[in-house]
Design an enzyme around this catalytic site. Structure first.
Site, mmCIF file in Angstrom:
data_model
loop_
_atom_site.group_PDB
_atom_site.id
_atom_site.type_symbol
_atom_site.label_atom_id
_atom_site.label_comp_id
_atom_site.label_asym_id
_atom_site.label_seq_id
_atom_site.Cartn_x
_atom_site.Cartn_y
_atom_site.Cartn_z
ATOM 1 N N TYR A 126 0.831 -1.206 0.000
ATOM 2 C CA TYR A 126 0.000 0.000 0.000
ATOM 3 C C TYR A 126 0.865 1.255 0.000
ATOM 4 O O TYR A 126 0.689 2.161 -0.829
ATOM 5 C CB TYR A 126 -0.914 -0.021 1.225
ATOM 6 C CG TYR A 126 -1.844 1.166 1.339
ATOM 7 C CD1 TYR A 126 -3.097 1.160 0.726
ATOM 8 C CD2 TYR A 126 -1.479 2.300 2.072
ATOM 9 C CE1 TYR A 126 -3.960 2.254 0.834
ATOM 10 C CE2 TYR A 126 -2.329 3.390 2.181
ATOM 11 C CZ TYR A 126 -3.560 3.358 1.569
ATOM 12 O OH TYR A 126 -4.401 4.443 1.676
ATOM 13 N N LYS A 130 1.570 4.164 -3.097
ATOM 14 C CA LYS A 130 1.375 5.598 -2.852
ATOM 15 C C LYS A 130 2.670 6.371 -3.111
ATOM 16 O O LYS A 130 2.658 7.465 -3.690
ATOM 17 C CB LYS A 130 0.903 5.832 -1.419
ATOM 18 C CG LYS A 130 -0.457 5.237 -1.087
ATOM 19 C CD LYS A 130 -1.578 5.912 -1.841
ATOM 20 C CE LYS A 130 -2.935 5.453 -1.349
ATOM 21 N NZ LYS A 130 -4.056 6.069 -2.092
#
Length: 224
Positions: A126, A130
């Site tokens: 994750y 990003k």
């Protein structure tokens, strides 16, 4: 003055707060809101809703509006997306494509919500996605690129997310317990939205590319 804005992710937790707060703003003429599904038409006549499928967007079937700024609040979870590939499609490919088209069409500002801990070299998928998005956006060369890295988001989300609900409950019964968390303290979605709009309307795009990275603590200060 910023005349036209494109809002992506207007039905999400932060995006819906941005939409609410924009209705009270006087510093723009029109907001285009791209939605995957229909939404009740806002009272503000300056806000224009448009149902857009990302498949059509990727295929070049959607005319990109002429805007001064883009506010990108797109985001999902691996559970909701169904796979890491689908997650990356929503959280990386869509924002990046939108940013490239925005720059090609003359947008001066691009504001995006990523996450606390974003890092292209992170072992956490994750955070890595990003961080990769942030890196790609920096290469585009916007006169103003605003990157917002909130911690745990609190607010009235339509979908249930266990971690956020626990955080919201604890913030209500132990409001001062978050003080010791520093940069990790949960943040209300409306606070993130306010910080984004303050940044958009108060920062003047520079002659040379300018990137502002607002960490969670910065968001708390600016959006309070």
């Amino acid at each position: 003055m910023i005349k036209n804005i494109l809002l992506l992710g207007g039905t999400g937790l932060v995006g819906s707060e941005v939409l609410k707060q924009l209705a009270a703003e006087k510093n723009f003429e029109r907001v285009f809101v791209w939605l995957r599904s229909a939404l009740e038409t806002p009272v503000d006549s300056r806000i224009q809703l448009q149902t857009v499928t990302w498949e059509d967007f990727q295929a070049g079937k959607v005319l990109f509006p002429k805007v001064d700024a883009v506010i990108c609040c797109l985001g999902t979870t691996i559970k909701k997306a169904g796979s890491q590939d689908k997650f990356k499609e929503v959280d990386f490919e869509y924002p990046l494509l939108a940013a490239k088209l925005a720059k090609q069409n003359g947008a001066q500002s691009f504001l995006v919500v990523t996450a606390l801990g974003s890092d292209a070299n992170s072992a956490i998928f994750y955070n890595r996605v990003k961080g990769e998005l942030e890196g790609e956006l920096k290469q585009i060369g916007f006169p103003l690129l605003g990157i917002f890295r909130p911690s745990l988001l609190l607010g009235d989300r339509k979908e249930f997310r266990f971690g956020e609900k626990v955080g919201e409950y604890l913030s209500q019964i132990l409001p001062f317990s978050w003080l010791g968390l520093g940069k990790y303290a949960p943040v209300q979605a409306k606070t993130v939205a306010k910080a984004m709009l303050k940044t958009l309307f108060q920062q003047v795009p520079s002659a040379l590319p300018k990137t502002l990275v607002l960490e969670n603590e910065d968001i708390h200060k600016i959006g309070s």
